[in-house]
Design a protein around this motif. Structure first.
Motif, PDB file in Angstrom:
ATOM      1  N   ASP A 109      -1.902   4.950 -10.271  1.00  0.00           N
ATOM      2  CA  ASP A 109      -2.039   6.376 -10.560  1.00  0.00           C
ATOM      3  C   ASP A 109      -3.030   6.965  -9.558  1.00  0.00           C
ATOM      4  O   ASP A 109      -4.245   6.807  -9.693  1.00  0.00           O
ATOM      5  CB  ASP A 109      -2.533   6.573 -11.996  1.00  0.00           C
ATOM      6  CG  ASP A 109      -2.615   8.051 -12.375  1.00  0.00           C
ATOM      7  OD1 ASP A 109      -2.432   8.916 -11.495  1.00  0.00           O
ATOM      8  OD2 ASP A 109      -2.872   8.328 -13.570  1.00  0.00           O
ATOM      9  N   GLN A 110      -2.499   7.641  -8.550  1.00  0.00           N
ATOM     10  CA  GLN A 110      -3.356   8.192  -7.506  1.00  0.00           C
ATOM     11  C   GLN A 110      -3.956   9.543  -7.876  1.00  0.00           C
ATOM     12  O   GLN A 110      -4.613  10.181  -7.057  1.00  0.00           O
ATOM     13  CB  GLN A 110      -2.567   8.298  -6.193  1.00  0.00           C
ATOM     14  CG  GLN A 110      -2.195   6.961  -5.577  1.00  0.00           C
ATOM     15  CD  GLN A 110      -3.397   6.214  -5.017  1.00  0.00           C
ATOM     16  OE1 GLN A 110      -4.518   6.721  -5.008  1.00  0.00           O
ATOM     17  NE2 GLN A 110      -3.182   4.987  -4.538  1.00  0.00           N
ATOM     18  N   HIS A 150      -7.734   9.473   2.152  1.00  0.00           N
ATOM     19  CA  HIS A 150      -6.830   8.326   2.236  1.00  0.00           C
ATOM     20  C   HIS A 150      -7.540   7.041   1.848  1.00  0.00           C
ATOM     21  O   HIS A 150      -6.921   6.138   1.268  1.00  0.00           O
ATOM     22  CB  HIS A 150      -6.237   8.212   3.640  1.00  0.00           C
ATOM     23  CG  HIS A 150      -7.252   7.979   4.719  1.00  0.00           C
ATOM     24  ND1 HIS A 150      -8.227   8.898   5.054  1.00  0.00           N
ATOM     25  CD2 HIS A 150      -7.461   6.929   5.550  1.00  0.00           C
ATOM     26  CE1 HIS A 150      -8.966   8.435   6.035  1.00  0.00           C
ATOM     27  NE2 HIS A 150      -8.536   7.233   6.347  1.00  0.00           N
ATOM     28  N   ARG A 153      -7.593   6.751  -1.833  1.00  0.00           N
ATOM     29  CA  ARG A 153      -6.322   6.212  -2.333  1.00  0.00           C
ATOM     30  C   ARG A 153      -6.267   4.698  -2.134  1.00  0.00           C
ATOM     31  O   ARG A 153      -5.816   3.954  -3.020  1.00  0.00           O
ATOM     32  CB  ARG A 153      -5.146   6.899  -1.624  1.00  0.00           C
ATOM     33  CG  ARG A 153      -5.035   8.387  -1.929  1.00  0.00           C
ATOM     34  CD  ARG A 153      -3.710   8.980  -1.483  1.00  0.00           C
ATOM     35  NE  ARG A 153      -3.536   8.952  -0.035  1.00  0.00           N
ATOM     36  CZ  ARG A 153      -3.990   9.888   0.786  1.00  0.00           C
ATOM     37  NH1 ARG A 153      -4.686  10.915   0.318  1.00  0.00           N
ATOM     38  NH2 ARG A 153      -3.770   9.819   2.094  1.00  0.00           N
ATOM     39  N   ASN A 154      -6.705   4.234  -0.967  1.00  0.00           N
ATOM     40  CA  ASN A 154      -6.747   2.793  -0.739  1.00  0.00           C
ATOM     41  C   ASN A 154      -7.666   2.105  -1.739  1.00  0.00           C
ATOM     42  O   ASN A 154      -7.374   0.998  -2.210  1.00  0.00           O
ATOM     43  CB  ASN A 154      -7.216   2.500   0.691  1.00  0.00           C
ATOM     44  CG  ASN A 154      -6.203   2.896   1.743  1.00  0.00           C
ATOM     45  OD1 ASN A 154      -4.999   2.892   1.499  1.00  0.00           O
ATOM     46  ND2 ASN A 154      -6.686   3.252   2.924  1.00  0.00           N
ATOM     47  N   GLY A 180       0.665   0.832  -4.136  1.00  0.00           N
ATOM     48  CA  GLY A 180      -0.321   1.894  -3.958  1.00  0.00           C
ATOM     49  C   GLY A 180       0.268   3.285  -4.030  1.00  0.00           C
ATOM     50  O   GLY A 180      -0.199   4.136  -4.795  1.00  0.00           O
ATOM     51  N   GLU A 181       1.282   3.552  -3.235  1.00  0.00           N
ATOM     52  CA  GLU A 181       1.908   4.874  -3.187  1.00  0.00           C
ATOM     53  C   GLU A 181       3.401   4.708  -2.942  1.00  0.00           C
ATOM     54  O   GLU A 181       3.803   4.176  -1.909  1.00  0.00           O
ATOM     55  CB  GLU A 181       1.297   5.723  -2.074  1.00  0.00           C
ATOM     56  CG  GLU A 181      -0.198   5.979  -2.219  1.00  0.00           C
ATOM     57  CD  GLU A 181      -0.758   6.759  -1.043  1.00  0.00           C
ATOM     58  OE1 GLU A 181      -0.533   7.982  -0.993  1.00  0.00           O
ATOM     59  OE2 GLU A 181      -1.402   6.143  -0.178  1.00  0.00           O
ATOM     60  N   GLU A 238       7.385   6.646  -4.470  1.00  0.00           N
ATOM     61  CA  GLU A 238       8.119   7.414  -5.469  1.00  0.00           C
ATOM     62  C   GLU A 238       9.577   7.480  -5.076  1.00  0.00           C
ATOM     63  O   GLU A 238       9.969   7.104  -3.965  1.00  0.00           O
ATOM     64  CB  GLU A 238       7.533   8.819  -5.614  1.00  0.00           C
ATOM     65  CG  GLU A 238       7.453   9.598  -4.331  1.00  0.00           C
ATOM     66  CD  GLU A 238       6.701  10.922  -4.484  1.00  0.00           C
ATOM     67  OE1 GLU A 238       6.994  11.837  -3.708  1.00  0.00           O
ATOM     68  OE2 GLU A 238       5.844  11.032  -5.378  1.00  0.00           O
ATOM     69  N   ASP A 247       2.288   8.753   9.852  1.00  0.00           N
ATOM     70  CA  ASP A 247       1.455   8.880   8.662  1.00  0.00           C
ATOM     71  C   ASP A 247      -0.019   8.722   9.008  1.00  0.00           C
ATOM     72  O   ASP A 247      -0.882   9.417   8.469  1.00  0.00           O
ATOM     73  CB  ASP A 247       1.873   7.856   7.612  1.00  0.00           C
ATOM     74  CG  ASP A 247       3.261   8.155   7.051  1.00  0.00           C
ATOM     75  OD1 ASP A 247       3.619   9.344   6.975  1.00  0.00           O
ATOM     76  OD2 ASP A 247       3.990   7.211   6.713  1.00  0.00           O
ATOM     77  N   THR A 294       0.816  -1.214   0.000  1.00  0.00           N
ATOM     78  CA  THR A 294       0.000   0.000   0.000  1.00  0.00           C
ATOM     79  C   THR A 294       0.850   1.265   0.000  1.00  0.00           C
ATOM     80  O   THR A 294       0.634   2.179  -0.800  1.00  0.00           O
ATOM     81  CB  THR A 294      -0.936   0.028   1.218  1.00  0.00           C
ATOM     82  OG1 THR A 294      -0.155  -0.109   2.423  1.00  0.00           O
ATOM     83  CG2 THR A 294      -1.955  -1.107   1.129  1.00  0.00           C
ATOM     84  N   ASN A 295       1.808   1.359   0.902  1.00  0.00           N
ATOM     85  CA  ASN A 295       2.649   2.548   1.043  1.00  0.00           C
ATOM     86  C   ASN A 295       3.756   2.238   2.041  1.00  0.00           C
ATOM     87  O   ASN A 295       3.751   1.177   2.675  1.00  0.00           O
ATOM     88  CB  ASN A 295       1.828   3.767   1.503  1.00  0.00           C
ATOM     89  CG  ASN A 295       1.014   3.468   2.747  1.00  0.00           C
ATOM     90  OD1 ASN A 295       1.528   2.952   3.741  1.00  0.00           O
ATOM     91  ND2 ASN A 295      -0.278   3.777   2.697  1.00  0.00           N
ATOM     92  N   THR A 354      -6.038   1.590  -5.026  1.00  0.00           N
ATOM     93  CA  THR A 354      -5.127   0.446  -4.933  1.00  0.00           C
ATOM     94  C   THR A 354      -5.901  -0.863  -5.000  1.00  0.00           C
ATOM     95  O   THR A 354      -5.497  -1.804  -5.698  1.00  0.00           O
ATOM     96  CB  THR A 354      -4.319   0.529  -3.622  1.00  0.00           C
ATOM     97  OG1 THR A 354      -3.604   1.769  -3.574  1.00  0.00           O
ATOM     98  CG2 THR A 354      -3.341  -0.624  -3.516  1.00  0.00           C
TER      99      THR A 354
END
Length: 405
Positions: A223-224, A238, A241-242, A198-199, A201, A300, A164-165, A245
């Motif tokens: 791509d969020q 959030h 975003r989940n 999920g997230e 970079e 977070d 996920t992140n 994913t």
């Protein structure tokens, strides 16, 4: 043994991370492999989705399970920790494992399991994989407990893997940099199995790219920035975003010929709470005063809590706060709003941080409030002090939230 005696047996004899912390963490999979051998390898042939990440694992897992249920599949779901009932960790089509199944499993295997000296979590993984096999689930959604590479759940070979992140949590066990933490989570990426990120970079994304390339796993970064064309019954950006994913993982399943329609996705995302029994994420407990609980328990997670606070109209803010002693407490406290009045408390677990110690640490970050002898006492005081239009928030730990939901 009846169910209560069975649960007491497990808790008394087995290291339990939620209670004792890192003393229960075993840095290899030897115990789990031994348990799988004793059970005749229930992990083999299990169709599943495997999920790791710092935050959002539980939400994403429940979303995917809801969608799969809507598609007509007999869907297993393994998550952790539980809030009120141990059996919350183990569900099929939203229904918790029966007490009798837990008792029968422990009775059948405790004599052969005891020499392994398995942890509470390892027992749980063995139990749920055996139960999914006995119940002939079509597919299961498996959430990692801690990390990934060395997590007991990492004996499965899934249809799709999800990370996920990456954020700051359990750095004492997983690594002191985000890249090292990412490397541990990347351990669930398996040869030939597609992985959805999920997230991520920069250097963190590169950790995942390198791991995927080394084992020949197709990798997709979500791509969020695209709109989510579905209604969601979980609040917050959030969760959107989940959901993106979760949908990306569902697309990967569709490419592997799982029969899941757009209607299944829409219905599943709109009814996550109803279909899976999911709780503790920005959950409204009462309206007078408005009382909300959220299990945000790391930096977070608390940033997300702050965002939700900014989107929830209120006058005064009363925060019932408790945490566990092995978190990065100063980093967490530095993210919390200074304008709130705090009601410090300790959850009824050995890892819980003493309320007076938490108060002293919080004062160093400009957070003002009083310590209370229990979570319930803190919540009662907060609700009594709240005036019309105020908001009472319970947060900081799943164990604090567990006492009030």
């Amino acid at each position: 043994m009846d169910y209560a005696e069975t649960l007491a047996y497990l808790q008394a004899r087995l290291p339990m991370f939620s209670r004792v912390g890192k003393a229960a963490y075993k840095a290899d999979l030897s115990n789990t492999h031994a348990l799988m051998e004793l059970l005749g390898h229930p992990e083999r042939g299990l169709k599943c989705v495997h999920i790791a990440g710092t935050n959002g694992k539980g939400s994403t897992a429940n979303m995917i399970a809801s969608i799969l249920q809507c598609a007509g599949y007999k869907t297993g779901l393994h998550t952790s920790p539980h809030l009120r009932d141990f059996r919350e960790r183990f569900r099929i089509n939203g229904e918790m494992i029966p007490q009798e199944a837990v008792t029968a499993f422990v009775e059948q295997y405790r004599d052969v399991f005891e020499p392994v000296q398995a942890s509470f979590f390892e027992w749980g993984v063995a139990l749920v994989l055996d139960w999914f096999r006995r119940e002939r689930t079509d597919i299961a959604v498996i959430e990692c407990g801690l990390g990934g590479r060395l997590d007991s759940t990492n004996v499965v070979t899934p249809e799709v893997s999800i990370i996920t992140n990456i954020g700051w949590d359990h750095a004492d066990l997983l690594g002191e940099t985000l890249e090292k933490i990412a490397g541990e989570k990347a351990g669930i990426i398996k040869p030939g199995v597609p992985v959805v990120i999920g997230e991520a970079e920069g250097p963190i994304a590169e950790v995942f790219r390198q791991r995927a390339a080394s084992v020949g796993a197709p990798i997709e970064f979500v791509d969020q920035g695209v709109p989510l064309p579905y209604r969601l019954d979980l609040a917050g950006g959030h969760q959107v975003r989940n959901a993106r994913t979760a949908v990306a993982a569902i697309r990967a399943l569709q490419r592997k010929s799982w029969a899941i329609t757009e209607e299944n996705i829409a219905e599943g995302l709109a009814h996550v709470l109803e279909r899976t029994g999911f709780r503790g994420r920005w959950q409204t407990l009462g309206q007078t005063p408005l009382t909300i609980a959220d299990i945000g328990h790391n930096v977070d997670g608390l940033h997300i809590v702050n965002t939700m606070l900014s989107e929830t109209p209120h006058n005064g803010l009363h925060i019932v706060l408790g945490t566990v002693s092995d978190k990065d407490i100063d980093r967490m406290l530095g993210t919390l709003p200074k304008e709130a009045h705090y009601y410090f408390c300790k959850a009824d677990v050995p890892r819980g941080l003493d309320a007076t110690i938490l108060q002293a640490r919080a004062q160093g970050h400009g957070l003002q409030g009083d310590p209370f002898p229990s979570v319930h006492a803190a919540l009662a005081a907060a609700q009594q002090a709240a005036r019309a239009g105020d908001l009472v928030l319970v947060t900081g730990s799943a164990f604090v939230v567990a006492e009030v939901v």
